[in-house]
Design a protein around this motif. Structure first.
Motif, short mmCIF file in Angstrom:
data_model
loop_
_atom_site.label_atom_id
_atom_site.label_comp_id
_atom_site.label_asym_id
_atom_site.label_seq_id
_atom_site.Cartn_x
_atom_site.Cartn_y
_atom_site.Cartn_z
N LEU A 141 0.83 -1.21 0.00
CA LEU A 141 0.00 0.00 0.00
C LEU A 141 0.86 1.26 0.00
O LEU A 141 1.99 1.27 0.48
N ASP A 142 0.28 2.36 -0.54
CA ASP A 142 1.02 3.62 -0.63
C ASP A 142 0.28 4.79 0.00
O ASP A 142 0.63 5.96 -0.22
N THR B 177 -3.09 5.41 -0.37
CA THR B 177 -4.29 5.82 -1.11
C THR B 177 -5.37 4.75 -1.15
O THR B 177 -6.50 5.05 -1.51
N GLN B 178 -5.04 3.51 -0.81
CA GLN B 178 -6.01 2.40 -0.94
C GLN B 178 -6.71 2.17 0.41
O GLN B 178 -6.24 1.42 1.25
N GLY C 216 -9.62 0.67 0.97
CA GLY C 216 -10.23 -0.65 1.11
C GLY C 216 -9.28 -1.68 1.70
O GLY C 216 -9.61 -2.32 2.72
N PRO C 217 -8.11 -1.89 1.10
CA PRO C 217 -7.16 -2.83 1.70
C PRO C 217 -6.75 -2.46 3.12
O PRO C 217 -6.47 -3.34 3.94
#
Length: 394
Positions: free
Chosen positions: A301-302, A304-305, A307-308
């Motif tokens: 992940l960075d 911005t996600q 959901g995850p």
């Protein structure tokens, strides 16, 4: 994530059920954790953005607090057995209140490290005191009491970050937030004072008695192996609160994920407490596997996600809900009742030393950029897998 006493722990005023003791300890836990998590959910952002510290320096400050706190548990667990849990708890809460006060006004690395040291000493005293009181009640009430104790922690984890966010939005910002945390720990100190007296003074603390308590635990090879294999559990429970801000998620997203994590963990508590289920080895292994999955989901992940991130929060919530009570119940079953503080000290010492070393390494990896961050999180997940495979008794 306390172990037994060298002298009998403080007797409970209502020995038939221990209900009054459990209620008071759970209330103390909620007040203390509300103050703690309202600050800790936003501490990394404060250090990183408000004070402009490098990720490695942030890791150093966090690592000093965690490492020193758990290092001190090796002797402090036995000291709690000698001083009595009530007296130890009062001292712990006063130190924690002072530490949060210092944290609010510190603006340099030296002051922050000083606050971390005071917080570490207070935390080292608090955990053996609170959990020794719970370990002293009867087996029938012990599991439910600890479930309520950890449940109070998770409820405070849900409520704390939004409360912290509100306090940060007010004029004084982090100073006000840290002051509010200090006030909550002061309330906890008063509640410890309201616990019933045992009617007899604890035995004087003697250095030789402390060493004897530690040596006897270290001679229990089955328990020492268990402590070593579960050493990553503190890192697995707490590192998500460091990783999420460092990955670039907004304070709102981080707060939501921590709240989801805590709610799921609290929901898992009744399952573990029922029928003393936490004593079964598969419960701990399942919790460790969920922890591994948490960090494998976070690794790519960075920031911005969303959901995850929520998936990772749910997995870590399940892990916390299973691992913490499973370790407590298995330790309380294995440790002689009069030495619970000493056993808890060895268990927590191993977890703290592992967490301290890992925090320092992980902070440096995050400073290397996205590739380093991914490697760090995959490494944390691997630690969880190894622990799940290697965990046996006690």
């Amino acid at each position: 994530m306390t172990v037994a006493a060298l002298t009998p722990p403080d007797p409970v005023a209502d020995p038939p059920s221990g209900r009054r003791l459990v209620v008071m300890v759970v209330t103390i836990q909620f007040a203390a954790c509300l103050g703690f998590f309202s600050v800790m959910a936003h501490l990394v952002a404060h250090l990183r953005h408000d004070l402009g510290l490098l990720a490695g320096t942030v890791g150093l400050i966090l690592g000093v607090r965690v490492g020193l706190q758990f290092a001190l548990l090796l002797p402090v667990g036995a000291v709690t057995d000698l001083l009595g849990a009530r007296r130890t708890g009062v001292i712990a809460c006063v130190l924690r209140a002072l530490g949060f006060g210092l944290l609010g006004v510190a603006d340099g690395v030296g002051g922050l490290l000083g606050a971390a040291v005071v917080l570490a000493v207070g935390g080292a005293l608090y955990n053996p005191a609170a959990q020794s009181l719970l370990a002293g009640v009867g087996p029938a009430r012990r599991a439910g009491g600890f479930a309520a104790y950890v449940g109070a922690q998770h409820i405070a984890t849900v409520v704390g970050p939004p409360v912290g966010l509100v306090l940060l939005s007010l004029g004084p910002g982090f100073v006000l937030l840290a002051g509010a945390a200090a006030a909550m720990w002061t309330v906890s100190a008063v509640l410890f004072l309201l616990l019933p007296h045992s009617g007899r003074k604890p035995a004087p603390a003697r250095f030789g008695d402390i060493l004897t308590g530690v040596r006897r635990v270290l001679g229990d090879r089955t328990f020492v192996l268990f402590a070593l294999m579960t050493a990553p559990t503190s890192l697995l429970a707490n590192h998500i609160m460091t990783a999420v801000p460092l990955l670039g998620f907004t304070p709102a997203a981080a707060t939501l994920s921590f709240s989801v994590l805590a709610a799921v963990a609290a929901a898992a508590q009744p399952f573990v407490a029922a029928g003393r289920r936490g004593e079964r080895p598969w419960v701990l292994r399942l919790g460790l596997l969920c922890a591994a999955a948490t960090f494998f989901v976070l690794a790519p992940l960075d920031g911005t996600q969303a959901g995850p991130l929520m998936v990772a929060a749910v997995l870590n919530g399940v892990s916390n809900g299973l691992v913490q009570p499973a370790i407590f119940q298995r330790a309380a079953r294995h440790a002689p009742p009069e030495r619970f503080g000493s056993y808890y000290g060895v268990l927590a010492f191993c977890a703290g030393m592992f967490s301290c070393a890992a925090d320092l390494l992980i902070g440096r990896l995050f400073d290397l950029g996205p590739t380093g961050a991914t490697a760090a999180l995959i490494g944390v997940g691997t630690f969880a897998l190894v622990a799940a495979i290697g965990t046996r008794g006690p």
